[in-house]
Design a protein around this motif. Structure first.
Motif, PDB file in Angstrom:
ATOM      1  N   ARG A 157      64.264  29.671  54.621  1.00 30.11           N
ATOM      2  CA  ARG A 157      62.881  28.860  54.445  1.00 30.11           C
ATOM      3  C   ARG A 157      63.150  28.156  55.757  1.00 30.11           C
ATOM      4  N   PRO A 158      61.845  27.846  56.547  1.00 33.99           N
ATOM      5  CA  PRO A 158      61.830  27.076  57.677  1.00 33.99           C
ATOM      6  C   PRO A 158      62.521  25.517  57.565  1.00 33.99           C
ATOM      7  N   GLN A 159      62.454  25.101  56.432  1.00 34.63           N
ATOM      8  CA  GLN A 159      63.205  23.744  56.195  1.00 34.63           C
ATOM      9  C   GLN A 159      64.521  23.809  56.216  1.00 34.63           C
ATOM     10  N   GLN A 160      65.128  25.062  56.034  1.00 35.49           N
ATOM     11  CA  GLN A 160      66.774  25.434  56.117  1.00 35.49           C
ATOM     12  C   GLN A 160      67.153  25.548  57.616  1.00 35.49           C
ATOM     13  N   LEU A 161      66.263  25.548  58.662  1.00 34.23           N
ATOM     14  CA  LEU A 161      66.442  25.764  59.808  1.00 34.23           C
ATOM     15  C   LEU A 161      66.652  24.557  60.771  1.00 34.23           C
ATOM     16  N   SER A 162      67.048  24.679  62.009  1.00 34.53           N
ATOM     17  CA  SER A 162      67.216  23.601  62.859  1.00 34.53           C
ATOM     18  C   SER A 162      65.997  23.868  63.723  1.00 34.53           C
ATOM     19  N   GLY A 163      65.679  22.782  64.613  1.00 31.90           N
ATOM     20  CA  GLY A 163      64.503  22.696  65.301  1.00 31.90           C
ATOM     21  C   GLY A 163      64.542  23.849  66.324  1.00 31.90           C
ATOM     22  N   GLY A 164      65.656  24.320  66.967  1.00 32.21           N
ATOM     23  CA  GLY A 164      65.835  25.275  67.818  1.00 32.21           C
ATOM     24  C   GLY A 164      65.505  26.646  67.163  1.00 32.21           C
ATOM     25  N   GLN A 165      66.077  26.932  65.827  1.00 30.15           N
ATOM     26  CA  GLN A 165      65.924  28.182  65.236  1.00 30.15           C
ATOM     27  C   GLN A 165      64.642  28.167  64.605  1.00 30.15           C
ATOM     28  N   GLN A 166      63.680  27.170  64.243  1.00 36.89           N
ATOM     29  CA  GLN A 166      62.407  27.176  63.970  1.00 36.89           C
ATOM     30  C   GLN A 166      61.749  27.685  65.092  1.00 36.89           C
ATOM     31  N   GLN A 167      61.943  27.199  66.434  1.00 34.52           N
ATOM     32  CA  GLN A 167      61.261  27.571  67.680  1.00 34.52           C
ATOM     33  C   GLN A 167      61.321  28.983  67.990  1.00 34.52           C
ATOM     34  N   ARG A 168      62.572  29.546  67.448  1.00 32.83           N
ATOM     35  CA  ARG A 168      62.638  31.103  67.703  1.00 32.83           C
ATOM     36  C   ARG A 168      62.166  31.851  66.819  1.00 32.83           C
ATOM     37  N   VAL A 169      61.737  31.332  65.339  1.00 32.70           N
ATOM     38  CA  VAL A 169      61.073  32.079  64.582  1.00 32.70           C
ATOM     39  C   VAL A 169      59.499  32.152  65.064  1.00 32.70           C
ATOM     40  N   ALA A 170      59.164  30.874  65.381  1.00 29.82           N
ATOM     41  CA  ALA A 170      57.641  30.800  65.961  1.00 29.82           C
ATOM     42  C   ALA A 170      57.498  31.863  67.160  1.00 29.82           C
ATOM     43  N   LEU A 171      58.560  32.000  68.143  1.00 32.17           N
ATOM     44  CA  LEU A 171      58.528  32.830  69.024  1.00 32.17           C
ATOM     45  C   LEU A 171      58.499  34.347  68.500  1.00 32.17           C
ATOM     46  N   ALA A 172      59.062  34.543  67.845  1.00 32.74           N
ATOM     47  CA  ALA A 172      59.239  35.847  67.234  1.00 32.74           C
ATOM     48  C   ALA A 172      57.969  36.439  66.634  1.00 32.74           C
ATOM     49  N   ARG A 173      57.476  35.536  65.648  1.00 29.00           N
ATOM     50  CA  ARG A 173      56.170  35.838  65.410  1.00 29.00           C
ATOM     51  C   ARG A 173      54.856  36.058  66.125  1.00 29.00           C
ATOM     52  N   SER A 174      55.274  35.230  67.363  1.00 31.81           N
ATOM     53  CA  SER A 174      54.323  35.167  68.246  1.00 31.81           C
ATOM     54  C   SER A 174      54.172  36.862  69.228  1.00 31.81           C
ATOM     55  N   LEU A 175      55.408  37.065  69.206  1.00 32.07           N
ATOM     56  CA  LEU A 175      55.673  38.416  70.045  1.00 32.07           C
ATOM     57  C   LEU A 175      55.649  39.640  69.160  1.00 32.07           C
TER      58      LEU A 175
END
Length: 388
Positions: A157-175
């Motif tokens: 889940r997002p709360q189990q990720l670091s800030g950098g990992q959350q940023q990558r998830v958001a990037l993957a979702r956008s792409l």
């Protein structure tokens, strides 16, 4: 190795790559802002702005808060409509087309991840909304996880990720929806400095790998200089200068650009005469400057000489000819940054000039101290003349 001749053209800074469709008259822009104005009541957020952005370009909109850069991005995304003018993608107007029907996607500064969904489900959300078949959706999610190197985090889940990992998830979702253009609104603002620097290069590599057009909004000059093919420096709803990073830094078009991007010393003066390819300038502090410039300026014209701190040479010893391109003063402030040291030098007239020296050695036999008298010298081509 053959030496360059004196007449050979010189590059401003180091060239990253040869990608420059804006210099090819046969290339048509992918995105066009055509005399766009956006008003919010009596406030004009974007003012009669025109800007072409090309396919596969990494373009940065750079400026302070309130300059209109996010409004410009939101008009491209469809969250705002222009008051006048047109926004086109591949020659087709986007005005009136809702966000979900545009072939663009936006990654927000806050990331906006769903806390109740795991990483895979967050990435798949938009695909599911579009009705993509489950098997195809799973394949696309796996592709995106591999792209951002988060395969082993798929069920977190997002709360189990670091800030950098959350940023990558958001990037993957956008792409994941494979947009023609990816819009990034202050994408690295929530990251610490070291992670932000690492992620800048990751975004550059990803953009190259995908051959996609990225448009990023940022107020961070270093971020824009690192990532972008071209930068649009914005001010009060208008564009002050559009150019590649090395031109923005080495040849700013105005005092505003010179002062906003990086650190700069501005010395006001008046043109005295032209001597060959150089102009002789009487500076406000009583110094004489000899500056190479292509500008055709008549004697008596007011100018500002802009020179970056690292272009100044610092020495205790006066130069052979202290009458031209030489400033003398005392060490007023010292800032040790590790890789370099900043010195603020107070001149006789009270003006303060900043210089920077690289700390190439671990120790100095005679380090400079406060209140020492020093000399600053520079080459005729070290700075640029601007309209006063």
């Amino acid at each position: 190795m053959t030496a360059l001749s004196a007449s050979a053209p010189r590059s401003l800074g180091n060239i990253r790559r040869s990608f420059a469709p804006w210099e090819d008259g046969s290339q048509k822009p992918l995105i066009e802002f055509d005399r766009v104005t956006k008003r919010f009541g009596n406030f004009k957020a974007v003012d009669d702005l025109s800007l072409p952005i090309y396919r596969r370009e990494f373009h940065a909109l750079l400026g302070p808060s309130g300059c209109g850069k996010s409004t410009l991005l939101r008009m491209l995304a469809g969250f705002e409509q222009p008051t006048s003018g047109d926004v086109r993608l591949e020659g087709e107007s986007l005005v009136g087309i809702p966000p979900h029907k545009r072939p663009v996607n936006m990654m927000f500064q806050s990331y906006a991840l769903f806390p109740h969904l795991d990483v895979s489900q967050n990435i798949a959300f938009g695909l599911k909304q579009d009705g993509m078949a489950r098997s195809e959706r799973e394949d696309r999610v796996a592709e995106m996880l591999k792209l951002v190197k988060l395969e082993s985090f798929a069920k977190r889940r997002p709360q189990q990720l670091s800030g950098g990992q959350q940023q990558r998830v958001a990037l993957a979702r956008s792409l994941a929806k494979r947009p023609k253009v990816l819009l990034l609104d202050e994408p690295l603002g929530a990251l610490d400095k070291k992670l932000r620097e690492e992620t800048q290069f990751e975004l550059m590599d990803l953009q190259q790998q995908l051959s996609m057009t990225f448009v990023v909004v940022t107020h961070d000059q270093e971020e824009a200089m690192t990532m972008a093919d071209r930068i649009s420096v914005m001010r009060e709803g208008r564009i002050e200068q559009v150019a590649v990073p090395e031109t923005i830094y080495e040849a700013p078009a105005s005092r505003y650009v010179a002062g906003f991007v990086g650190s700069v010393n501005l010395i006001d003066g008046t043109v005295e005469e032209r001597r060959g390819g150089a102009l002789r300038i009487a500076a406000s502090g009583g110094q004489t400057l000899q500056v190479e410039s292509p500008l055709d300026l008549t004697p008596g014209t007011g100018v500002a000489f802009a020179i970056r701190p690292e272009k100044l040479r610092l020495s205790r010893t006066p130069p052979a000819d202290p009458s031209v391109n030489a400033l003398s003063g005392i060490v007023w402030d010292i800032g040790y940054l590790g890789d370099m040291t900043l010195f603020n030098i107070q001149l006789a007239n009270g003006d303060v000039v900043r210089t920077a020296t690289i700390n190439a050695a671990r120790a100095s036999a005679e380090p400079l101290g406060y209140d020492e008298t020093v000399w600053l010298t520079f080459a005729p081509d070290a700075g640029v003349l601007l309209a006063s």
